[in-house]
Write a protein that holds these residues in place. Structure first.
Motif, short mmCIF file in Angstrom:
data_model
loop_
_atom_site.label_atom_id
_atom_site.label_comp_id
_atom_site.label_asym_id
_atom_site.label_seq_id
_atom_site.Cartn_x
_atom_site.Cartn_y
_atom_site.Cartn_z
N THR A 170 -1.91 -18.19 -80.26
CA THR A 170 -1.13 -17.49 -81.29
C THR A 170 -0.23 -18.46 -82.03
N VAL A 171 0.40 -19.36 -81.30
CA VAL A 171 1.26 -20.36 -81.94
C VAL A 171 0.45 -21.25 -82.88
N ILE A 172 -0.72 -21.68 -82.43
CA ILE A 172 -1.57 -22.52 -83.27
C ILE A 172 -1.95 -21.79 -84.56
N ARG A 221 -0.60 -25.88 -86.02
CA ARG A 221 -1.91 -25.80 -86.66
C ARG A 221 -2.33 -27.16 -87.21
N ALA A 222 -1.40 -27.89 -87.81
CA ALA A 222 -1.72 -29.22 -88.34
C ALA A 222 -2.09 -30.19 -87.22
N ASP A 223 -1.35 -30.12 -86.10
CA ASP A 223 -1.66 -31.00 -84.96
C ASP A 223 -3.04 -30.71 -84.40
N ALA A 224 -3.49 -29.47 -84.51
CA ALA A 224 -4.78 -29.07 -83.94
C ALA A 224 -5.96 -29.47 -84.81
N HIS A 225 -5.70 -30.00 -86.01
CA HIS A 225 -6.79 -30.34 -86.91
C HIS A 225 -7.75 -31.38 -86.31
N THR A 226 -7.24 -32.24 -85.47
CA THR A 226 -8.08 -33.32 -84.93
C THR A 226 -8.79 -32.92 -83.64
N ASN A 268 -14.98 -15.79 -84.41
CA ASN A 268 -14.38 -15.55 -85.72
C ASN A 268 -13.21 -16.51 -85.93
N LYS A 269 -12.76 -16.62 -87.13
CA LYS A 269 -11.75 -17.62 -87.47
C LYS A 269 -10.48 -17.47 -86.65
N GLN A 270 -10.07 -16.22 -86.42
CA GLN A 270 -8.81 -15.98 -85.71
C GLN A 270 -8.87 -16.42 -84.25
N SER A 271 -10.06 -16.39 -83.66
CA SER A 271 -10.18 -16.75 -82.24
C SER A 271 -10.62 -18.20 -82.03
N MET A 272 -10.72 -18.96 -83.12
CA MET A 272 -11.07 -20.37 -82.99
C MET A 272 -10.07 -21.12 -82.12
N ALA A 273 -8.78 -20.79 -82.27
CA ALA A 273 -7.75 -21.49 -81.50
C ALA A 273 -7.97 -21.31 -80.00
N GLU A 274 -8.45 -20.14 -79.60
CA GLU A 274 -8.71 -19.92 -78.17
C GLU A 274 -9.84 -20.82 -77.68
N ALA A 275 -10.78 -21.14 -78.57
CA ALA A 275 -11.87 -22.03 -78.18
C ALA A 275 -11.36 -23.43 -77.86
N LEU A 276 -10.22 -23.80 -78.46
CA LEU A 276 -9.62 -25.10 -78.14
C LEU A 276 -9.17 -25.18 -76.69
N LEU A 277 -8.93 -24.02 -76.09
CA LEU A 277 -8.39 -23.97 -74.73
C LEU A 277 -9.48 -23.87 -73.67
N LEU A 299 2.32 -30.34 -74.19
CA LEU A 299 2.43 -31.57 -74.98
C LEU A 299 1.33 -31.64 -76.02
N LYS A 300 0.10 -31.32 -75.62
CA LYS A 300 -1.02 -31.46 -76.54
C LYS A 300 -0.98 -30.44 -77.66
N PHE A 301 -0.75 -29.20 -77.33
CA PHE A 301 -0.89 -28.14 -78.32
C PHE A 301 0.42 -27.75 -79.00
N LEU A 302 1.55 -28.03 -78.34
CA LEU A 302 2.83 -27.61 -78.91
C LEU A 302 3.79 -28.77 -79.11
N ALA A 303 3.36 -29.99 -78.77
CA ALA A 303 4.18 -31.19 -78.94
C ALA A 303 5.52 -31.06 -78.21
N ILE A 304 5.51 -30.37 -77.07
CA ILE A 304 6.73 -30.22 -76.26
C ILE A 304 6.75 -31.37 -75.26
N LYS A 305 7.64 -32.32 -75.47
CA LYS A 305 7.70 -33.49 -74.62
C LYS A 305 8.72 -33.33 -73.49
N ASP A 306 9.87 -32.83 -73.84
CA ASP A 306 10.96 -32.74 -72.87
C ASP A 306 11.10 -31.30 -72.38
N ILE A 307 10.78 -31.11 -71.11
CA ILE A 307 10.88 -29.79 -70.50
C ILE A 307 12.13 -29.76 -69.62
#
Length: 291
Positions: free
Chosen positions: A89-91, A98-103, A115-124, A140-148
């Motif tokens: 959902t965040v992606i 979304r921009a980070d997920a382009h690659t 379908n287009k809306q569920s493409m992000a789930e395919a990344l997982l 880190l990969k999908f949300l760029a969260i480095k410091d937890i």
């Protein structure tokens, strides 16, 4: 005297019944083809899933060990589903994610049939959420969260313990193996190696309640993280908040809808209330004269 033309099948130590006559059911028919995802937040989907699991046992006076293991599988599966739903959902919603997920790459089959809306789930696909390390890597990969924060790290480690118990149920019919025993602390667990997990009703309820609080804590953490990032100069997709509710409402609503709950016993505060909290915490303060 035995008849010489009778075939002696010495492999037939057990009767296999109709295995050769009745094939496995058609797998397509086992799924609900009429199902469509409801338009609600990931945390509310999780709450609803847990309520359905609760119906299976909450009214019983006791729960058998075998059934409690199956219920544990369900609760942990609901948590993993939460992670997949909220990250996808965040992606789909956040410009930076979304921009980070382009690659990132997905399978050709996903391109053809998702379908287009569920493409992000395919990344997982292939991503596990069964350990503290795996969840941190996904953040880190999908949300760029480095410091937890340390409190969130501690929660992730506690969740990993439950995942190790779930692993016993999935692969060993509840028995504790050495690898899971090492992960849980072999010195303390050595006497229960190769012993089956036995969750009574109270213990199962405690785990279910803890997992509910865990998901809500992660939900709050991610909501705050994305809002903080939206106001960061380091974010190339920084949002130019006006700090006027009527002007910012549409943008703030995108974040609110991802994480807000209407299903919880204590529903989320209103969008206006949370926006005012965000404004008080993040609106730049005017510089003092002479600075």
């Amino acid at each position: 005297m035995a008849t010489s033309n009778v075939s002696a099948d010495y492999s037939a130590i057990t009767n296999i019944g109709l295995l050769g006559i009745s094939p496995c059911p058609d797998t397509v028919s086992l799924f609900d083809c009429n199902y469509s995802e409801v338009s609600t937040s990931a945390v509310d989907i999780y709450i609803e899933n847990c309520r359905e699991i609760n119906k299976l046992w909450a009214g019983s006076s006791s729960v058998s060990p075998e059934f409690s293991r199956l219920l544990l599988l369900g609760y942990v599966s609901a948590v993993e589903s939460y992670f997949r739903t909220i990250i996808s959902t965040v992606i789909n919603t956040d410009d930076k994610a979304r921009a980070d997920a382009h690659t990132y790459t997905i399978s050709f089959g996903a391109v053809l049939f998702q379908n287009k809306q569920s493409m992000a789930e395919a990344l997982l696909e292939g991503i596990s959420f069964a350990s503290e390390e795996a969840i941190r890597k996904a953040f880190l990969k999908f949300l760029a969260i480095k410091d937890i924060p340390e409190d969130i790290k501690s929660l992730l480690l506690e969740f990993e313990k439950i995942c190790h118990m779930r692993h016993c149920c999935v692969h060993r019919f509840g028995k504790l193996g050495t690898q899971n025993g090492i992960a849980l602390g072999l010195e303390r667990h050595k006497r229960v190696l190769e012993k089956p997990l036995t969750l009574g009703k109270d213990a199962l309820g405690d785990i279910a309640s803890w997992l509910m609080s865990f998901v809500k804590a992660i939900n709050n953490f991610m909501f705050r993280t994305l809002l903080d990032r939206s106001n960061s100069d380091k974010n190339p997709y920084k949002i130019n908040w006006t700090w006027n509710y009527s002007k910012d409402r549409a943008i703030f609503l995108r974040f609110y809808k991802m994480f807000a709950s209407i299903k919880d016993g204590t529903p989320s505060p209103s969008i206006n209330e949370l926006y005012q909290r965000f404004l008080l915490a993040r609106k730049p303060r005017p510089k003092a004269p002479g600075n």
